[in-house]
Design an enzyme around this catalytic site. Structure first.
Site, PDB file in Angstrom:
ATOM      1  N   HIS A 310       0.930  -1.102   0.199  1.00 15.94           N
ATOM      2  CA  HIS A 310       0.129   0.061   0.069  1.00 15.94           C
ATOM      3  C   HIS A 310       0.900   1.271  -0.052  1.00 15.94           C
ATOM      4  O   HIS A 310       2.014   1.252   0.647  1.00 15.94           O
ATOM      5  CB  HIS A 310      -0.931  -0.079   1.325  1.00 15.94           C
ATOM      6  CG  HIS A 310      -2.180   0.950   1.119  1.00 15.94           C
ATOM      7  ND1 HIS A 310      -1.710   2.294   1.359  1.00 15.94           N
ATOM      8  CD2 HIS A 310      -3.377   0.742   0.602  1.00 15.94           C
ATOM      9  CE1 HIS A 310      -2.975   2.850   1.422  1.00 15.94           C
ATOM     10  NE2 HIS A 310      -3.782   2.148   0.995  1.00 15.94           N
ATOM     11  N   ASP A 368      -8.034  -4.589  -0.458  1.00 15.34           N
ATOM     12  CA  ASP A 368      -8.589  -5.007  -1.929  1.00 15.34           C
ATOM     13  C   ASP A 368      -8.129  -6.353  -2.119  1.00 15.34           C
ATOM     14  O   ASP A 368      -9.153  -6.977  -2.939  1.00 15.34           O
ATOM     15  CB  ASP A 368      -7.646  -4.066  -2.803  1.00 15.34           C
ATOM     16  CG  ASP A 368      -7.961  -2.649  -2.740  1.00 15.34           C
ATOM     17  OD1 ASP A 368      -9.127  -2.189  -2.498  1.00 15.34           O
ATOM     18  OD2 ASP A 368      -6.921  -1.703  -2.714  1.00 15.34           O
TER      19      ASP A 368
END
Length: 434
Positions: A310, A368
């Site tokens: 991320h 995700d």
């Protein structure tokens, strides 16, 4: 202003000149160097592509510690809010700064639930789109068009109109999202029901049909509610920064949120869960993972590991832990407990957490990684994944927009640039050009 400006300063030396700038401290997190007077004093700007080392504003809404894997809304850990609360409670918290009392929550829930209908003329508005239009394209247009239907709440200088516009978007954007979905699959729009919760109502509007009763599945509704909580806000990400910079010009709130939706549409932002699901589908089965991992590690290969790592988190994404649990619950409820995609996902997670290659690069599973599988199991096509993200993030955008409007230091966003083009040259008449 809660920012503390102590005696600490940062000194910039350029040639034989020095410039001092104050160091500001927030309530938590790293200090920042206030370079607001850099240009006026030194005649220079800073250069920070992607603004990765730049604080663009002061905010009391969301705090992230990427190294420690921390996400907090108004000081409350995301784990506690997802486990103990619901989405509308989180909406209240983000908007007003405190968790509601029982009476406040009841009134707030009723206010949202009883304003979920949109103007009837908007039904005809949808007919202007092609049937195969992407739902996000429809959302950008439909949300921007709310300013034309509800122009009585576009005066940003009126606090009452600002809160009316905010409540309208929290209540009506889910309805528009469901309409966008129904339109693309050729089914009639389903009106919202005031007897249902926020998540239940959204499932009803998306999956019910007029010819038969729709039974709400509590496991799916609970999972969707948690997904909304996890995506409600995430500090100054690309779409939130877009909303703020659009709002800094004085644009009406509906236009600002439409701008945020347009930014979220980008595959590097809101489309990450769709990319992660596509990656799992391409792998197909657990026995093909070793070859896939080999390609990921090969610097000459174009294969990329999606759903891991991320921009902010350099540790395990705290939302991923919650999402993993919800993913298992949804797959078990829908009969997809043995879904090959989940098996691939679990094996990839195991490898990423134990393989030194991924550990060194801090490629931990993010939210995700699991949300795409979960939404697919609930029944949403991949084209709707980013739309659901927008439904959840609406309250975060609105909260950030409201905070910006009320900030006395707010000014129109105007980044500068490092010019690398040609220097001045004179115009040559067309007949004399070679």
């Amino acid at each position: 202003m809660d920012v503390k400006s102590g005696s600490k300063t940062a000194t910039l030396t350029v040639g034989n000149k020095t410039y001092d700038f104050p160091i500001l401290s927030g309530t938590v997190g790293p200090d920042v160097i206030d370079i607001g007077k850099l240009y006026s004093q030194a005649g220079m700007f800073t250069y920070d592509p992607g603004f990765t080392s730049t604080g663009s504003c002061q905010s009391k809404i969301t705090y992230i510690d990427g190294d420690a894997g921390v996400l907090e809304y108004r000081g409350y850990p995301i784990e506690q809010l997802a486990e103990k609360g619901d989405f509308l409670e989180t909406c209240y918290l983000l908007l007003y700064g405190e968790l509601p009392t029982a009476a406040q929550k009841r009134d707030f829930d009723q206010l949202v639930i009883h304003h979920t209908m949109v103007h009837e003329q908007m039904h005809r508005f949808f007919q202007a789109f092609r049937r195969d239009a992407h739902p996000m394209a429809v959302m950008v247009a439909a949300v921007g068009a709310l300013a034309a239907f509800y122009h009585d709440s576009t005066d940003i200088n009126d606090p009452k109109q600002r809160i009316i516009a905010s409540m309208r978007m929290i209540a009506k954007i889910p309805t528009l999202a469901a309409m966008a979905y129904k339109y693309t699959i050729g089914q009639p729009f389903m009106y919202p029901k005031n007897s249902l919760s926020f998540a239940e109502n959204f499932l009803h509007m998306c999956f019910a049909v007029p010819c038969e009763d729709y039974k709400i599945n509590s496991v799916l509704a609970n999972a969707l509610d948690k997904i909304f909580i996890l995506h409600a806000d995430h500090e100054q990400n690309a779409s939130t920064s877009t909303v703020r910079i659009a709002g800094s010009s004085g644009a009406n709130p509906f236009a600002c949120i439409a701008a945020g939706i347009a930014c979220l549409w980008g595959p590097a932002h809101g489309g990450a869960n769709e990319a992660a699901l596509a990656m799992l589908g391409e792998i197909g089965s657990v026995d093909k993972i070793p070859e896939f991992i080999r390609k990921v590690k090969d610097k000459h290969s174009e294969v990329r590991l999606m759903g891991f790592g991320h921009r902010v988190y350099k540790n395990y994404d705290p939302r991923a832990k919650i999402m993993q649990k919800m993913c298992h619950a949804v797959l078990a409820e829908t009969g997809h407990g043995d879904d090959p995609l989940l098996k691939v996902a679990m094996e990839l997670e195991k490898i990423a957490l134990h393989d030194q290659y991924f550990i060194d690069r801090k490629l931990y599973p993010n939210v995700d990684f699991y949300s795409g599988i979960t939404l697919k199991a609930i029944g949403f096509p991949t084209s709707m994944f980013t739309v659901l993200f927008a439904v959840a993030r609406t309250v975060g955008w609105i909260s950030q927009w409201s905070e910006m409007i009320e900030d006395p230091q707010q000014k129109i966003g105007r980044p500068r640039q490092l010019y690398t083009g040609v220097t001045r040259r004179d115009y040559v008449e067309l007949a004399n050009r070679k």
